[in-house]
Design an enzyme around this catalytic site. Structure first.
Site, PDB file in Angstrom:
ATOM      1  N   HIS A 151      30.213  45.876  45.783  1.00 59.15           N
ATOM      2  CA  HIS A 151      30.651  45.006  44.689  1.00 59.15           C
ATOM      3  C   HIS A 151      31.073  43.640  45.208  1.00 59.15           C
ATOM      4  CE1 HIS A 151      32.808  43.301  41.316  1.00 59.15           C
ATOM      5  NE2 HIS A 151      32.263  44.226  40.532  1.00 59.15           N
ATOM      6  N   GLU A 183      29.149  40.295  44.336  1.00 54.47           N
ATOM      7  CA  GLU A 183      30.027  39.131  44.424  1.00 54.47           C
ATOM      8  C   GLU A 183      30.472  38.940  45.870  1.00 54.47           C
ATOM      9  OE1 GLU A 183      33.369  39.415  41.819  1.00 54.47           O
ATOM     10  OE2 GLU A 183      32.188  40.027  40.075  1.00 54.47           O
ATOM     11  N   HIS A 216      26.475  47.464  37.024  1.00 53.00           N
ATOM     12  CA  HIS A 216      25.946  46.670  38.134  1.00 53.00           C
ATOM     13  C   HIS A 216      24.659  47.273  38.692  1.00 53.00           C
ATOM     14  CE1 HIS A 216      29.087  43.748  38.332  1.00 53.00           C
ATOM     15  NE2 HIS A 216      30.032  44.650  38.518  1.00 53.00           N
TER      16      HIS A 216
END
Length: 270
Positions: A151, A183, A216
């Protein structure tokens, strides 16, 4: 290292089994949620006789599920309910991957008057990282171009340190593997290496470094938009393994952290 916050305990509190609260970010993806049932079953089997409860750290997810008629709770709500029941001893086990922003939000909840301990996130120490590398071995073929999907955090670079350390540990062991993140660091630059490799081999495999394969994975990684990881790599075939929550070796790491937290709580009550 497990954290503990203790209040003076009475004799009855010293014999009270602690409530166990498993804390995850949460997901609103219907097909992804069964992993929580699997983890819950494993926890209830291992900790038979204990009160096992759940909390999510994403209020956005909690509110979204509520609109669908699905009731979930945040940490504050679980704590308030346990107070009403007269429970004084609580062990929280984070199901987050790194001790980042979501983990900190649990530790920051007001626990005054309670005997509390916090189990570490999955990758808190160097030993944890080594254990995770071993646990992922069953999902990795050394010859297969592979992307481990993390993530990451765009706003707090310090929370990416464990992901970078993980990448530095696992990538030398598997030359056809990279760690990338939605990210922060290490970001999506590593995908270019896999793009080249997949042109030769024709396939790419994604391995979620996430407890649940939710939005995601479905959209950022395996989606059909032009900026999805699958589209960036452009392999003839893209496959994705199950999320961390289905991996018993990963759950063993979490439960070992929970055991350590329970011991810390017991020592604080002694």
């Amino acid at each position: 290292m497990s954290m503990t916050v203790s209040a003076p305990a009475t004799a009855s509190e010293n014999t009270e089994k602690p409530a166990i609260v498993l804390v995850a970010f949460g997901t609103s993806v219907d097909t992804a949620r069964p992993v929580f049932d699997y983890i819950n079953d494993k926890a209830c089997e291992r900790y038979a006789g204990y009160d096992v409860q759940w909390a999510f750290t994403s209020q956005f997810i909690i509110d979204k599920l509520k609109k669908q008629g699905i009731v979930t709770r945040n940490v504050e709500e679980v704590v308030a309910d346990l107070r009403k029941q007269g429970k004084k001893n609580i062990v929280f086990q984070s199901l987050h991957v790194v001790p980042g922003q979501e983990y900190r939000s649990v530790v920051d909840v007001d626990m005054h008057g309670l005997n509390v301990a916090f189990g570490d996130a999955l990758m808190t120490s160097a030993a944890d990282i080594a254990a995770v590398v071993d646990a992922l071995g069953k999902d990795i073929d050394a010859q297969q171009p592979t992307v481990i999907v993390a993530h990451g955090n765009d706003h707090h670079s310090e929370f990416n340190q464990q992901l970078v350390a993980f990448a530095k540990t696992i990538e030398p062991q598997y030359p056809n593997l990279v760690v990338a993140s939605v990210e922060g660091q290490p970001g999506i630059t590593p995908l270019q290496k896999i793009k080249v490799l997949s042109e030769e081999i024709g396939t790419v495999k994604f391995v979620p470094l996430m407890i649940v394969a939710g939005d995601h994975i479905m959209n950022d990684v395996m989606g059909d938009e032009e900026d999805s990881w699958k589209k960036i790599i452009q392999a003839d075939k893209s496959v994705c393994s199950q999320s961390l929550g289905w991996n018993d070796a990963i759950l063993e790491i979490y439960f070992n952290h929970l055991d350590q937290a329970m011991q810390t709580l017991e020592e604080g009550r002694g």
